[in-house]
Write a protein that holds these residues in place. Structure first.
Motif, PDB file in Angstrom:
ATOM      1  N   ASP A  55       0.865  -1.182   0.000  1.00 22.91           N
ATOM      2  CA  ASP A  55       0.000   0.000   0.000  1.00 22.91           C
ATOM      3  C   ASP A  55       0.903   1.233   0.000  1.00 22.91           C
ATOM      4  O   ASP A  55       1.595   1.502   0.985  1.00 22.91           O
ATOM      5  N   SER A  57       0.281   4.347   0.243  1.00 22.36           N
ATOM      6  CA  SER A  57      -0.024   5.372   1.248  1.00 22.36           C
ATOM      7  C   SER A  57       0.540   5.025   2.621  1.00 22.36           C
ATOM      8  O   SER A  57       0.554   5.872   3.522  1.00 22.36           O
ATOM      9  N   SER A  58       1.066   3.808   2.795  1.00 19.23           N
ATOM     10  CA  SER A  58       1.632   3.407   4.085  1.00 19.23           C
ATOM     11  C   SER A  58       3.109   3.759   4.210  1.00 19.23           C
ATOM     12  O   SER A  58       3.760   3.367   5.177  1.00 19.23           O
ATOM     13  N   LYS A  71       4.369  10.636  -1.567  1.00 19.97           N
ATOM     14  CA  LYS A  71       3.029  10.208  -2.011  1.00 19.97           C
ATOM     15  C   LYS A  71       2.521  11.048  -3.182  1.00 19.97           C
ATOM     16  O   LYS A  71       1.589  10.650  -3.878  1.00 19.97           O
ATOM     17  N   ASP A  77       2.785   9.099  -6.681  1.00 22.68           N
ATOM     18  CA  ASP A  77       1.434   9.469  -7.125  1.00 22.68           C
ATOM     19  C   ASP A  77       0.397   8.517  -6.520  1.00 22.68           C
ATOM     20  O   ASP A  77      -0.362   7.843  -7.214  1.00 22.68           O
ATOM     21  N   ALA A  78       0.384   8.479  -5.174  1.00 22.87           N
ATOM     22  CA  ALA A  78      -0.418   7.506  -4.428  1.00 22.87           C
ATOM     23  C   ALA A  78      -1.917   7.592  -4.683  1.00 22.87           C
ATOM     24  O   ALA A  78      -2.617   6.594  -4.558  1.00 22.87           O
ATOM     25  N   GLU A  79      -2.418   8.764  -5.053  1.00 22.05           N
ATOM     26  CA  GLU A  79      -3.861   8.861  -5.338  1.00 22.05           C
ATOM     27  C   GLU A  79      -4.217   8.082  -6.598  1.00 22.05           C
ATOM     28  O   GLU A  79      -5.258   7.441  -6.660  1.00 22.05           O
ATOM     29  N   LYS A  80      -3.362   8.131  -7.581  1.00 22.35           N
ATOM     30  CA  LYS A  80      -3.615   7.447  -8.857  1.00 22.35           C
ATOM     31  C   LYS A  80      -3.149   5.992  -8.831  1.00 22.35           C
ATOM     32  O   LYS A  80      -3.804   5.117  -9.383  1.00 22.35           O
ATOM     33  N   TYR A  81      -1.995   5.750  -8.215  1.00 28.96           N
ATOM     34  CA  TYR A  81      -1.399   4.408  -8.181  1.00 28.96           C
ATOM     35  C   TYR A  81      -1.315   3.961  -6.716  1.00 28.96           C
ATOM     36  O   TYR A  81      -0.341   4.243  -6.034  1.00 28.96           O
ATOM     37  N   LYS A  82      -2.322   3.281  -6.250  1.00 24.64           N
ATOM     38  CA  LYS A  82      -2.463   2.957  -4.826  1.00 24.64           C
ATOM     39  C   LYS A  82      -1.539   1.839  -4.343  1.00 24.64           C
ATOM     40  O   LYS A  82      -1.228   1.770  -3.169  1.00 24.64           O
ATOM     41  N   ASP A  83      -1.101   0.962  -5.261  1.00 21.91           N
ATOM     42  CA  ASP A  83      -0.330  -0.208  -4.860  1.00 21.91           C
ATOM     43  C   ASP A  83       0.945  -0.370  -5.677  1.00 21.91           C
ATOM     44  O   ASP A  83       0.995  -0.013  -6.846  1.00 21.91           O
ATOM     45  N   LYS A 108       3.716   2.675 -10.265  1.00 25.48           N
ATOM     46  CA  LYS A 108       3.122   3.709 -11.125  1.00 25.48           C
ATOM     47  C   LYS A 108       2.703   3.155 -12.492  1.00 25.48           C
ATOM     48  O   LYS A 108       2.854   3.821 -13.506  1.00 25.48           O
TER      49      LYS A 108
END
Length: 177
Positions: A55, A57-58, A71, A77-83, A108
């Motif tokens: 994750d 965002s972690s 992020k 780019d954590a909002e677009k690519y979460k994992d 990404k």
């Protein structure tokens, strides 16, 4: 031989990274939410299937501002690519303790093959009767291969953040009934 499924134990596992900062010291970070599974032939891990999920965002580097920057679109780019995902393509036994793990690392939306060194720590039972397998994983990647390009030039020459990222993981997997 029947296949055995092993699930990552997140309370006894960590994925760390180090990046050279100011060209003089390494700065450490980690991802605190990871999942994963290994499918083996019994307790024989040669040719095992390995899949890991992280994750984005972690991310934690002990600096909220830096975590926020990592992020952002400048980096993960954590909002677009979460994992971030890793899908093993080969798990080759070199000797009783050492393996070479190849697989596709996706960051990404970009997937590239990486090779990681794996040391097998062994199998043991915890006090509650759970059978666990432990591994130490290490390797290096170039962050620019995944469009993690942000940087800043230094007044004295060189750059703020190195391209090379060192990866180290300590992971335990729990055998599933």
């Amino acid at each position: 031989m029947a296949t055995t499924k092993w699930l990552l134990d997140p309370t006894h596992s960590e994925i760390l990274f180090k990046v050279k900062h100011l060209m003089i010291t390494n700065v450490k970070g980690e991802f605190r939410k990871i999942t994963g599974e290994v499918i083996s032939n019994g307790t024989d891990f040669s040719q095992a299937s390995v899949n890991i999920g992280i994750d984005v965002s972690s991310i934690f580097t002990n600096d909220e501002g830096r975590d926020g920057h990592l992020k952002s679109a400048d980096f993960f780019d954590a909002e677009k690519y979460k994992d971030i995902t890793f899908a093993g393509t080969s798990f080759k036994k070199l000797d009783d303790e050492n393996f070479q793990l190849k697989g596709n690392l996706s960051i990404k939306g970009i997937s590239k093959e990486v090779t990681l060194d794996v040391e097998f720590g062994g199998i043991n039972k915890d006090p509650w009767g759970n059978e666990k397998a432990g591994f130490s994983v290490s390797g290096k990647i170039n962050r620019k291969d995944w469009d993690l390009n942000w940087n800043a030039a230094l007044e004295t020459g060189g750059v703020l953040v190195s391209e090379e990222v060192k990866i180290n993981a300590e992971v335990q997997f729990v055998k599933q009934a």
